[in-house]
Structures are given as structure tokens and as C-alpha cells.
Design an enzyme around this catalytic site. Structure first.
Site, PDB file in Angstrom:
ATOM      1  CG  HIS A   1      77.762  35.196 -31.308  1.00  0.00           C
ATOM      2  ND1 HIS A   1      78.532  35.932 -32.175  1.00  0.00           N
ATOM      3  CD2 HIS A   1      77.332  34.115 -32.014  1.00  0.00           C
ATOM      4  CE1 HIS A   1      78.572  35.336 -33.355  1.00  0.00           C
ATOM      5  NE2 HIS A   1      77.849  34.235 -33.289  1.00  0.00           N
TER       6      HIS A   1
ATOM      7  CE  LYS B   1      82.040  33.478 -32.396  1.00  0.00           C
ATOM      8  NZ  LYS B   1      80.971  32.660 -31.845  1.00  0.00           N
TER       9      LYS B   1
ATOM     10  CG  ASP C   1      97.769  34.640 -15.470  1.00  0.00           C
ATOM     11  OD1 ASP C   1      96.917  34.112 -14.731  1.00  0.00           O
ATOM     12  OD2 ASP C   1      98.791  34.048 -15.870  1.00  0.00           O
TER      13      ASP C   1
END
Length: 405
Positions: free
Chosen positions: A307, A309, A314
Site C-alpha cells: 500500500h 506510495k 540515489d
């Protein structure tokens, strides 16, 4: 010996379930949840939920929140009601409904009935129909997961207030940001929705760039709908990647982002992606496209959802918030997006990603596991319809193919 034993137990507990990390001077509290519980829970098992509940308990002046909804989290539910009904505390709350006046989380309507200070992202049924006529579609969501407190703390991230998210089950990342300018920006966004009843495409586009916190963290914050999230933040960040891009994402269908990940892979950047099993089944072509381009894509086989996002670039930049990488999220939903430039946060987030990555067998670098069935551990005993086919646990034929251990 007793002290050593206690330390070992504490270390194992923290490593298995959740991580609570601080910035250099506590400007941002960083909270990870691992999807390794066997079932959802009405208890607030995650560190994210515990921090949220503590902030709610300590609130004495005013509270603003904008959330998708609430489900089976009674302690948080009851504390919000307590604040709403305290005449000395001003509360402004916003929750999602669709054009039929419904929310996927049934406790949302119970909360709204007991808290007169809560509004939805459609003020009246006439307005719902107006939106439907104008847009010819459903799917404009109040998708934020945000609480703003009078002490200028902002709780945000990918964690819904539900038994599967704040209760522990899904993979999620949350943040407690302690900064007045950040809190004021979120209040400004909430004000135009709550006070002016402007939502989705009718809103003014608020954002802040290059905000430096006291520990040196640099923040960019945007609220969707806003195409500049893509054009000014996500795409340039991917273009500038030199060494690594690690993505943990629930829904991921934006073709421009896919193209930039492929471009990054082609110039030698280490690109790894974890996606949700339900998403991978419904949008297999995007998974296939990335894999055919040489990008390593693992499809989770937990019972809980991927779930997050989230992307780490880097080990210095973190892209996060409530925003899935879809056209609907960027262009239509009420969302918040953060770009965090802080190496300590990025390094801790990379470690989180790597632990999730290692938890998924390498066989799912090629295939796609069933979200509910013998492919996904615990999914046939968790009480959840993981693949949304109307069949739960042993009702689902995919759970009967072999004996589930």
C-alpha cells in the site's frame, strides 16, 4: 543474562513488524509498517497509529483532518468523537464519498453522524450529480491520510485509518512532520475544501518548494490535482537519478513515469519495483513492459497489500505521500505529495525497501501470484477478500487447490 535476553527480544520485535526512526533533531518522525501480520486488527498495532493516537489524546485546541475514511479502529474513532464533541476544541474534518453518497469504509458514516464538524468532498446530493454530469465518471477521491494538530505537527503518508493499514497488515510508510510552515500549508489546503467547499479540480493549487527544516531536510509539498507534481517533481527526479531508483507502489499506471524508469535502466541505473498483487493481475501489461525492459519487478505475495506510495532515489531523495502513480491521482484526486531531501531518511527507507524485497521469493520476479490463494501466505485465513472477487478465504477455489499450511 536477563538484560541481554530482553534486548534480543526487543530487537527482534522491532525488526519484524515496524520501525520508528527520527530525523537528526526530530523534525520528522519516520514510521514503517511491514506486512507480516497474519490478519488485520482493530487494535492500533503499528507505530504510525500509536503516534497518531497519542497526538489525538494530547490535542486541546483545534484539529484538522482530511482522510479517505475510517474502519474498525475504535480507539482512534472514539478519540475523534471526543474531540468533536468538546466545545473548547475546534475540529474540521473531511472524508470521501462517491456520487452515490457512499464510502468504502462503513465506519466513516457512523463517524460523520456523531461528528457534525465533518464534511464530505461532495457537499450535497445535487452537487454530487453536478460533478457526475460534468465529469462523466466516478473516481474523484478524497484520498489524503492527513491530521494537522495545534502544536504544528502534521501526520501524513500512505496509511489509511483502517484495520488493514493503521491496524497493521499492509505495507505503509507514515511521517510526523514538526514544522509550522508545513502545518500552515496543510491548513490552507483544508480551509479551501472545508470552508469554501472547493474540491478536486475546483481547488486552487497550493504547494511549497525548497522548505528547509531545522535538521537540514529540504521539503517540496504539493496537493493534487496538480500536473506539476509529475512535470516538476517525479519526472525530473527520475531523470536525475545516477545510481538507484527503488519503487514500492500500490497502483502504477502513468506511462510517462514508466518511460523514465525504462530510460533510467537503459543508462545503467539500478531500478527495482515492488507492486501489489491485485494491481499486477488487473494491469499485467505494465508489469510485463517493465520486465521486458530489464527492470526487476517483484509482485508481493503477502496477504496484506503493498500500500506504499514510495520511491527512493540515489539514497538521498524520497518521493512519498498518499499519491499513487496514476493519472487519476495526479489529475483528479485530493492527494498530498512530498519530496524529501534527507540522506538519513532515504537510507532508512532504502533499508525498508530491501527488507520488503527480500521477503518476496525470487520466483515472483517472473510470475504474478494470486492475491488470494496458496501463492500468498496467510491470505486464505485472514478474513479478507484479497482479490475482490466476492469470495473470502476457503470460499475461494484458489484456496482449495492444495492444503494451505
Amino acid at each position: 543474562m536477563k538484560k541481554i535476553f530482553v534486548l534480543i527480544i526487543l530487537f527482534v520485535w522491532i525488526g519484524n513488524l515496524s520501525v520508528f526512526a527520527f530525523g537528526q533533531d526530530n523534525s520528522i518522525d519516520l514510521m514503517f509498517n511491514y506486512p507480516f501480520y497474519k490478519r488485520p486488527s482493530a487494535k492500533i498495532r503499528t507505530q504510525s497509529a500509536k503516534i497518531l493516537y497519542k497526538e489525538l489524546k494530547n490535542e486541546r485546541k483545534y484539529l484538522d483532518f482530511m482522510i479517505y475514511g475510517i474502519y474498525k479502529q475504535p480507539k482512534i474513532f472514539n478519540q475523534i468523537i471526543t474531540l468533536c464533541n468538546n466545545p473548547n476544541i475546534k475540529v474540521r474534518g473531511i472524508v470521501d464519498v462517491n456520487t452515490r453518497g457512499q464510502n468504502d469504509y462503513p465506519d466513516t458514516h457512523k463517524l460523520k453522524a456523531k461528528c457534525k464538524c465533518i464534511k464530505t468532498d461532495f457537499a450535497t446530493r445535487d452537487e454530487m450529480q453536478e460533478y457526475y454530469d460534468k465529469q462523466k465518471k466516478l473516481g474523484y477521491l478524497m484520498h489524503n491520510k492527513v491530521f494537522v494538530f495545534s502544536n504544528n505537527h502534521v501526520w501524513t503518508g500512505s496509511t489509511n485509518i483502517s484495520s488493514t493499514c493503521s491496524g497493521g497488515f499492509n505495507a505503509n510508510v507514515s511521517y510526523l512532520i514538526k514544522n509550522k510552515k508545513v502545518a500552515d500549508l496543510y491548513r490552507q489546503e483544508i480551509s479551501q475544501m472545508y470552508d469554501d467547499e472547493k474540491f478536486h479540480i475546483d481547488k486552487q493549487k497550493y504547494f511549497i518548494k525548497d522548505l528547509r527544516l531545522s535538521d537540514g531536510t529540504i521539503l517540496d509539498i504539493y496537493f493534487a490535482p496538480n500536473a506539476n507534481i509529475l512535470d516538476e517533481e517525479i519526472i525530473p527526479s527520475l531523470k536525475n537519478a545516477k545510481e538507484s531508483i527503488y519503487v514500492a507502489m500500490f497502483y502504477f499506471t502513468n506511462k510517462h513515469i514508466l518511460e523514465e524508469l525504462i530510460n533510467a535502466k537503459n543508462r545503467g541505473v539500478d531500478v527495482k519495483v515492488i507492486v501489489d498483487a491485485s494491481f499486477a493481475k488487473d494491469f499485467k501489461k505494465y508489469v510485463t513492459l517493465m520486465r521486458d525492459s530489464g527492470i526487476q519487478v517483484k509482485v508481493e505475495n503477502w496477504a496484506g497489500k503493498m500500500h506504499c506510495k514510495l520511491a527512493v532515489i540515489d539514497e538521498s531523495i524520497t518521493l512519498t505521500g498518499s499519491l499513487n502513480w496514476t493519472n487519476s491521482a495526479v489529475n483528479f484526486n485530493d492527494e498530498n505529495f512530498l519530496k524529501i531531501q534527507n540522506q538519513i531518511i532515504a537510507t532508512k527507507t532504502t533499508k525498508y525497501f530491501n527488507k520488503l524485497w527480500k521477503s518476496i521469493p525470487d520466483k515472483w520476479l517472473c510470475g504474478i501470484p494470486e492475491a488470494e490463494g496458496i501463492d500468498s501466505k496467510y491470505s486464505c485465513k485472514d478474513g479478507i477478500d484479497n482479490d475482490h472477487d466476492g469470495l473470502t478465504d476457503m470460499e475461494d477455489p484458489k484456496c482449495k487447490l492444495n492444503t494451505v499450511k
